[in-house]
Motif scaffolding. Structure first.
Motif, short mmCIF file in Angstrom:
data_model
loop_
_atom_site.label_atom_id
_atom_site.label_comp_id
_atom_site.label_asym_id
_atom_site.label_seq_id
_atom_site.Cartn_x
_atom_site.Cartn_y
_atom_site.Cartn_z
N ALA A 14 28.08 -26.01 37.12
CA ALA A 14 29.00 -24.87 37.16
C ALA A 14 29.02 -24.14 35.82
N ARG A 15 29.12 -24.89 34.74
CA ARG A 15 29.16 -24.25 33.42
C ARG A 15 27.89 -23.44 33.17
N ALA A 16 26.73 -24.00 33.49
CA ALA A 16 25.46 -23.29 33.29
C ALA A 16 25.44 -22.01 34.13
N LEU A 17 25.85 -22.10 35.38
CA LEU A 17 25.88 -20.93 36.26
C LEU A 17 26.78 -19.84 35.69
N LEU A 18 27.97 -20.22 35.25
CA LEU A 18 28.92 -19.24 34.73
C LEU A 18 28.46 -18.63 33.41
N GLU A 19 27.88 -19.45 32.54
CA GLU A 19 27.36 -18.92 31.28
C GLU A 19 26.20 -17.97 31.52
N GLN A 20 25.37 -18.26 32.52
CA GLN A 20 24.27 -17.36 32.87
C GLN A 20 24.79 -16.00 33.35
N ASN A 21 26.01 -16.01 33.86
CA ASN A 21 26.64 -14.78 34.35
C ASN A 21 27.58 -14.16 33.33
N GLY A 22 27.46 -14.59 32.07
CA GLY A 22 28.17 -13.93 30.98
C GLY A 22 29.52 -14.48 30.59
N LEU A 23 29.98 -15.56 31.21
CA LEU A 23 31.26 -16.13 30.83
C LEU A 23 31.10 -16.99 29.57
N GLN A 24 32.14 -17.05 28.77
CA GLN A 24 32.13 -17.82 27.53
C GLN A 24 32.92 -19.11 27.73
N PHE A 25 32.29 -20.24 27.45
CA PHE A 25 32.92 -21.55 27.60
C PHE A 25 34.00 -21.73 26.55
N ILE A 26 35.17 -22.21 26.99
CA ILE A 26 36.26 -22.53 26.08
C ILE A 26 36.47 -24.05 26.03
N MET A 27 36.67 -24.68 27.19
CA MET A 27 36.85 -26.13 27.21
C MET A 27 36.69 -26.66 28.63
N SER A 28 36.48 -27.96 28.70
CA SER A 28 36.42 -28.62 30.00
C SER A 28 37.48 -29.71 30.06
N GLY A 35 48.42 -31.95 36.05
CA GLY A 35 47.09 -32.03 36.62
C GLY A 35 46.00 -31.73 35.62
N GLU A 36 44.89 -31.22 36.13
CA GLU A 36 43.73 -30.95 35.28
C GLU A 36 43.04 -29.67 35.73
N ILE A 37 42.46 -28.99 34.76
CA ILE A 37 41.61 -27.83 35.03
C ILE A 37 40.20 -28.23 34.60
N ASP A 38 39.24 -28.08 35.51
CA ASP A 38 37.88 -28.54 35.23
C ASP A 38 37.23 -27.75 34.10
N LEU A 39 37.27 -26.43 34.19
CA LEU A 39 36.66 -25.58 33.16
C LEU A 39 37.59 -24.42 32.84
N ILE A 40 37.66 -24.08 31.56
CA ILE A 40 38.36 -22.87 31.13
C ILE A 40 37.32 -22.03 30.40
N MET A 41 37.22 -20.78 30.84
CA MET A 41 36.22 -19.88 30.26
C MET A 41 36.85 -18.51 30.08
N ARG A 42 36.11 -17.64 29.42
CA ARG A 42 36.55 -16.24 29.26
C ARG A 42 35.50 -15.34 29.88
N ASP A 43 35.99 -14.30 30.56
CA ASP A 43 35.15 -13.25 31.10
C ASP A 43 35.66 -11.96 30.49
N GLY A 44 35.09 -11.59 29.36
CA GLY A 44 35.63 -10.48 28.59
C GLY A 44 37.00 -10.88 28.05
N ASP A 45 38.03 -10.09 28.37
CA ASP A 45 39.38 -10.42 27.90
C ASP A 45 40.16 -11.25 28.92
N CYS A 46 39.53 -11.64 30.00
CA CYS A 46 40.18 -12.39 31.08
C CYS A 46 39.97 -13.89 30.92
N TRP A 47 41.05 -14.65 30.97
CA TRP A 47 40.96 -16.10 30.98
C TRP A 47 40.61 -16.53 32.40
N VAL A 48 39.64 -17.42 32.54
CA VAL A 48 39.20 -17.87 33.85
C VAL A 48 39.38 -19.39 33.94
#
Length: 116
Positions: A14-28, A35-48
């Motif tokens: 998932a991380r590789a797919l999202l990074e290939q599409n321009g998202l920036q990895f923040i943490m896993s 609970g837990e969030i599997d991945l936190i990323m940024r898409d421009g100014d949007c937290w994903v």
């Protein structure tokens, strides 16, 4: 493959797919009492906030059908806490909740933006 190994593999895919599409990895694996969030990323100014669902097959239900409303609510609450810890206001901070569904037997990954 153990359940943990499958989950780790799914998060890597998932991380590789999202990074290939321009998202920036923040943490896993952000974890809090709710609970837990599997991945936190940024898409421009949007937290994903990304839920990764990984299964070996879809014999009983599709991967996406296995995400429950209660699980979505837990992820939303975790995201709110994460944003508070970052000193960001959830009401004005752009964010969305995505799902990456992976079926190992078919070597298939599906990215659903703004899934819930």
């Amino acid at each position: 493959m153990s359940r943990k190994d499958m989950g780790d593999h799914g998060e890597q895919v998932a991380r590789a797919l999202l990074e290939q599409n321009g998202l920036q990895f923040i943490m896993s694996n952000y974890s809090c009492d709710m609970g837990e969030i599997d991945l936190i990323m940024r898409d421009g100014d949007c937290w994903v906030f990304i839920e990764v669902k990984c299964r070996s097959d879809e014999h009983f239900a599709t991967v996406v059908e296995q995400i429950t409303p209660a699980q979505c609510q837990r992820i939303r609450r975790c995201a709110q806490l994460f944003l508070l810890q970052q000193e960001l206001n959830e009401h004005v901070t752009p964010m969305r909740f995505d799902v990456v569904a992976i079926v190992i037997d078919y070597d298939q990954a599906q990215w659903l933006q703004d899934a819930f």
